[in-house]
Design a protein around this motif. Structure first.
Motif, PDB file in Angstrom:
ATOM      1  N   GLY A  88      -4.628  -4.446   0.783  1.00 22.22           N
ATOM      2  CA  GLY A  88      -4.277  -3.546   1.494  1.00 22.22           C
ATOM      3  C   GLY A  88      -4.911  -2.862   3.139  1.00 22.22           C
ATOM      4  N   ASN A  89      -5.777  -2.382   2.119  1.00 19.85           N
ATOM      5  CA  ASN A  89      -6.779  -1.777   4.268  1.00 19.85           C
ATOM      6  C   ASN A  89      -7.905  -2.341   4.124  1.00 19.85           C
ATOM      7  N   PRO A  90      -8.188  -3.223   5.178  1.00 16.86           N
ATOM      8  CA  PRO A  90      -9.252  -3.401   5.565  1.00 16.86           C
ATOM      9  C   PRO A  90     -10.145  -2.629   6.588  1.00 16.86           C
ATOM     10  N   GLY A  91     -11.653  -2.636   6.683  1.00 18.84           N
ATOM     11  CA  GLY A  91     -12.034  -1.681   7.723  1.00 18.84           C
ATOM     12  C   GLY A  91     -11.871  -2.196   9.664  1.00 18.84           C
ATOM     13  N   PRO A  92     -12.473  -1.739  10.223  1.00 18.90           N
ATOM     14  CA  PRO A  92     -12.531  -2.057  11.414  1.00 18.90           C
ATOM     15  C   PRO A  92     -13.349  -3.361  11.922  1.00 18.90           C
ATOM     16  N   GLU A  93     -14.298  -4.005  10.792  1.00 12.85           N
ATOM     17  CA  GLU A  93     -14.787  -5.010  10.309  1.00 12.85           C
ATOM     18  C   GLU A  93     -13.906  -5.642  11.291  1.00 12.85           C
ATOM     19  N   GLY A  94     -12.929  -5.996  10.324  1.00 12.76           N
ATOM     20  CA  GLY A  94     -11.864  -6.583  10.549  1.00 12.76           C
ATOM     21  C   GLY A  94     -11.419  -7.138  12.544  1.00 12.76           C
ATOM     22  N   TRP A 103       1.209   7.036  11.695  1.00 11.56           N
ATOM     23  CA  TRP A 103      -0.761   6.608  12.162  1.00 11.56           C
ATOM     24  C   TRP A 103      -1.292   6.016  11.377  1.00 11.56           C
ATOM     25  N   ARG A 104      -1.383   6.736   9.923  1.00 15.05           N
ATOM     26  CA  ARG A 104      -1.801   5.963   8.723  1.00 15.05           C
ATOM     27  C   ARG A 104      -1.434   5.170   8.694  1.00 15.05           C
ATOM     28  N   VAL A 105      -0.494   4.497   8.313  1.00 15.43           N
ATOM     29  CA  VAL A 105       0.545   3.555   8.196  1.00 15.43           C
ATOM     30  C   VAL A 105       0.187   2.781   9.377  1.00 15.43           C
ATOM     31  N   ALA A 106       0.797   2.809   9.734  1.00 13.74           N
ATOM     32  CA  ALA A 106       0.162   1.814  11.365  1.00 13.74           C
ATOM     33  C   ALA A 106      -0.865   1.357  11.381  1.00 13.74           C
ATOM     34  N   THR A 141       1.066  -1.222  -0.499  1.00 16.25           N
ATOM     35  CA  THR A 141      -0.035  -0.511  -0.116  1.00 16.25           C
ATOM     36  C   THR A 141       0.954   1.515  -0.074  1.00 16.25           C
ATOM     37  N   TYR A 142       2.262   1.282   0.544  1.00 15.74           N
ATOM     38  CA  TYR A 142       2.828   2.621   0.912  1.00 15.74           C
ATOM     39  C   TYR A 142       3.645   2.418   0.161  1.00 15.74           C
ATOM     40  N   GLY A 143       4.693   1.493   0.071  1.00 20.30           N
ATOM     41  CA  GLY A 143       5.917   1.537  -0.565  1.00 20.30           C
ATOM     42  C   GLY A 143       5.798   1.918  -2.087  1.00 20.30           C
ATOM     43  N   SER A 144       7.537   1.961  -2.154  1.00 19.28           N
ATOM     44  CA  SER A 144       7.924   2.586  -3.772  1.00 19.28           C
ATOM     45  C   SER A 144       8.058   2.186  -4.519  1.00 19.28           C
ATOM     46  N   GLU A 145       8.337   1.709  -6.180  1.00 17.82           N
ATOM     47  CA  GLU A 145       7.893   0.625  -6.961  1.00 17.82           C
ATOM     48  C   GLU A 145       9.669  -0.483  -6.202  1.00 17.82           C
ATOM     49  N   GLU A 146      10.829   0.836  -5.651  1.00 20.02           N
ATOM     50  CA  GLU A 146      11.876   0.114  -5.464  1.00 20.02           C
ATOM     51  C   GLU A 146      11.247  -1.273  -4.179  1.00 20.02           C
ATOM     52  N   HIS A 147      10.294  -0.702  -2.981  1.00 22.14           N
ATOM     53  CA  HIS A 147      10.756  -1.407  -1.826  1.00 22.14           C
ATOM     54  C   HIS A 147       9.429  -2.719  -2.386  1.00 22.14           C
ATOM     55  N   HIS A 148       8.394  -2.098  -3.415  1.00 17.74           N
ATOM     56  CA  HIS A 148       8.302  -3.460  -3.661  1.00 17.74           C
ATOM     57  C   HIS A 148       8.627  -5.111  -4.366  1.00 17.74           C
ATOM     58  N   THR A 205      15.271   7.213   2.400  1.00 19.37           N
ATOM     59  CA  THR A 205      14.312   5.950   2.446  1.00 19.37           C
ATOM     60  C   THR A 205      13.572   4.698   2.232  1.00 19.37           C
ATOM     61  N   ASN A 206      14.018   4.312   3.827  1.00 16.04           N
ATOM     62  CA  ASN A 206      12.760   3.443   4.334  1.00 16.04           C
ATOM     63  C   ASN A 206      11.636   3.528   4.989  1.00 16.04           C
ATOM     64  N   LEU A 207      11.528   4.945   5.049  1.00 16.70           N
ATOM     65  CA  LEU A 207       9.964   5.628   4.741  1.00 16.70           C
ATOM     66  C   LEU A 207       9.098   5.142   4.134  1.00 16.70           C
ATOM     67  N   LEU A 208       8.212   4.383   5.424  1.00 15.50           N
ATOM     68  CA  LEU A 208       6.726   4.425   4.434  1.00 15.50           C
ATOM     69  C   LEU A 208       5.755   5.833   4.490  1.00 15.50           C
ATOM     70  N   GLY A 209       5.370   5.757   3.611  1.00 18.76           N
ATOM     71  CA  GLY A 209       3.890   7.496   4.233  1.00 18.76           C
ATOM     72  C   GLY A 209       5.357   8.695   4.103  1.00 18.76           C
ATOM     73  N   ASP A 210       4.669   9.512   4.699  1.00 19.17           N
ATOM     74  CA  ASP A 210       5.014  10.930   4.891  1.00 19.17           C
ATOM     75  C   ASP A 210       5.487  10.886   5.658  1.00 19.17           C
ATOM     76  N   VAL A 211       6.783  12.056   5.937  1.00 23.43           N
ATOM     77  CA  VAL A 211       6.962  11.965   7.567  1.00 23.43           C
ATOM     78  C   VAL A 211       6.236  12.334   8.766  1.00 23.43           C
ATOM     79  N   GLY A 212       5.697  11.933   9.589  1.00 25.95           N
ATOM     80  CA  GLY A 212       4.602  12.111  10.197  1.00 25.95           C
ATOM     81  C   GLY A 212       2.984  11.526  10.412  1.00 25.95           C
TER      82      GLY A 212
END
Ligand SMILES: Cc1cc2nc3c(=O)[nH]c(=O)nc-3n(C[C@H](O)[C@H](O)[C@H](O)COP(=O)(O)OP(=O)(O)OC[C@H]3O[C@@H](n4cnc5c(N)ncnc54)[C@H](O)[C@@H]3O)c2cc1C
Length: 397
Positions: free
Chosen positions: A296-302, A220-223, A89-96, A210-217
């Motif tokens: 990638g992103n299941p909802g709270p129903e999980g 929480w969204r990625v987590a 969901t959040y990685g770059s092509e290189e991460h993939h 370059t090991n950052l997923l998502g933006d700085v700050g």
């Protein structure tokens, strides 16, 4: 692409014919990945075929019919269940390119480094710090309860990068190479005698930007993506009816039930039947949820599956222990300690019973699951959160 159930079965059979049913796990998984059969709903070229997740059951059924055991999460559970969807969901092509396939094959195990000594349920309040230094970040702090850190090549690391921002807004999410200088991993022994989890200490650990997923700050969204997927991964089995933990109970009942006094036997029969029904309801609900799952992103129903399966698993192991009578209270002589080679702590019945106590804590406690379901699924009033807008550095600890 339009593919039928039969097409998926044919493609899976072609993989089985090519590598053989006895192939080692890594080449077998590698062939599944290349054929787009790792998770059929994933994009083409990235382990999938871009088709409905409901077709994934055909892959597993075809492998099962060949006599080979296969469960996607049987190896590298945290990496595949949580790391894979997060990097996708959040990685770059290189991460993939670098990570996705190796996670699925189990060549690189991953661990999740969120919890800290004073922040488990309230993980957004964590205090491990990362400070920017040019193209790198320098990390100091401590994580705890980190399952399989000692076996992992990479970690999903959530750290505080802005102490002046409110707690959810000052976090960032990195991929950490666990072999980096300054990472120290110490075992923590559980009630089972196994050390499947660890304390992890960071002293001036350097991570490339370059090991950052998502933006700085934006950590929480990625987590949240990682946590939602964790709940789905922990939330129940799609294996055949009557298999898994419930099979252990039914087998034991068939052995022990006949020798019980009639009154006790009648009560235990009801209990076993009730648990079997609950296990089947859970399995069917999981299958239904999987057919509707998004990439990638299941909802709270999980959280429904996580809550229900954790509590059911404990009830099943309680019944297994009761069925054994007084001998159910005996643990292995000498209370042996071991360093786990994976998750679970299984082995003896007593070990499994002890391990099941963690089910309602790991991946978020049952109380937290009920909060999530109450607030985000049932739309009930939220808990009071007095620290939500306060700069993290001003929150008393
Ligand atoms: C076997 C196992 C493996 C684990 N593996 C990992 C891992 O790999 N990586 C990782 O990061 N973490 C891991 N954890 C940690 C796990 O996520 C935390 O233990 C869990 O989130 C609870 O946090 P805590 O232990 O700090 O308890 P606390 O948050 O201190 O909770 C204590 C009690 O208070 C209750 N409580 C807390 N807040 C609320 C609230 N708002 N409303 C109602 N009740 C509340 C809890 O339900 C609990 O009963 C693992 C834990 C276990 C047991």
């Amino acid at each position: 692409m339009t593919l039928t159930e039969q097409d998926i079965r044919d493609r899976t059979q072609a993989v089985l014919d090519e590598v053989g049913t006895e192939a080692e796990e890594v080449p077998f998984r590698s062939a599944l990945w290349d054929a787009g059969l790792a998770f059929v709903q994933y994009p083409e070229g990235k382990g999938g075929l871009g088709v409905s997740p409901s077709l994934q059951g055909e892959v597993e059924a075809t492998i099962r019919d060949s006599g080979r055991f296969f469960h996607p999460l049987a190896t590298n559970t945290i990496g595949i269940g949580m790391g894979l969807p997060t990097v996708l969901t959040y990685g770059s092509e290189e991460h993939h390119e670098k990570h996705l396939k190796r996670i699925f094959t189990g060549e690189d195990w991953w661990c999740q480094m969120f919890s800290e000594p004073s922040h488990g349920s309230d993980v957004a309040g964590l205090s491990s710090r990362a400070e920017r230094d040019g193209d790198e970040w320098v990390v100091n702090g401590q994580k705890v309860w980190t399952s399989v850190a000692h076996m992992s090549r990479y970690g999903m690391l959530l750290v505080r990068t802005d102490p002046d921002a409110p707690k959810h807004k000052g976090l960032s999410y990195f991929i950490l190479d666990m072999q980096s200088p300054g990472v120290e991993i110490r075992p923590l022994y559980q009630i089972t005698g196994d050390a499947e989890f660890n304390e992890v200490f960071f002293t001036d650990v350097r991570i490339p930007h370059t090991n950052l997923l998502g933006d700085v700050g934006d950590g929480w969204r990625v987590a949240t993506t990682t946590l939602m997927n964790e709940r789905v991964a922990l939330g129940g089995s799609t294996q055949p009816r009557g298999s898994g933990t419930i099979a252990t109970l039914v087998d034991l009942w068939e052995k022990e039930g006949a020798t019980m006094p009639p009154a006790e036997q009648a009560i235990m029969r009801d209990r076993v039947a009730q648990l079997w029904i609950e296990a089947e309801v859970g399995r069917l609900t999981t299958l239904r949820a999987r057919a509707n799952s998004t990439i990638g992103n299941p909802g709270p129903e999980g959280s429904v599956g996580k809550l229900a399966s954790a509590e059911l698993n404990q009830r099943i192991w309680n019944a297994v222990t009761d069925l054994q009578g007084p001998s159910g209270m005996m643990h292995e002589i000498g209370y042996p300690r071991s360093r786990n080679e994976g998750l679970g702590g299984f082995g003896s019945l007593s070990k499994s019973f002890l391990r099941s106590q963690a089910n309602t804590i790991e991946g978020g406690t049952s109380d937290i699951m009920r909060n999530i379901l109450g607030e985000r699924v049932l739309c009930l009033p939220g808990e009071p959160r007095v620290d939500k807008t306060v700069p993290w550095k001003d929150i008393p600890t």
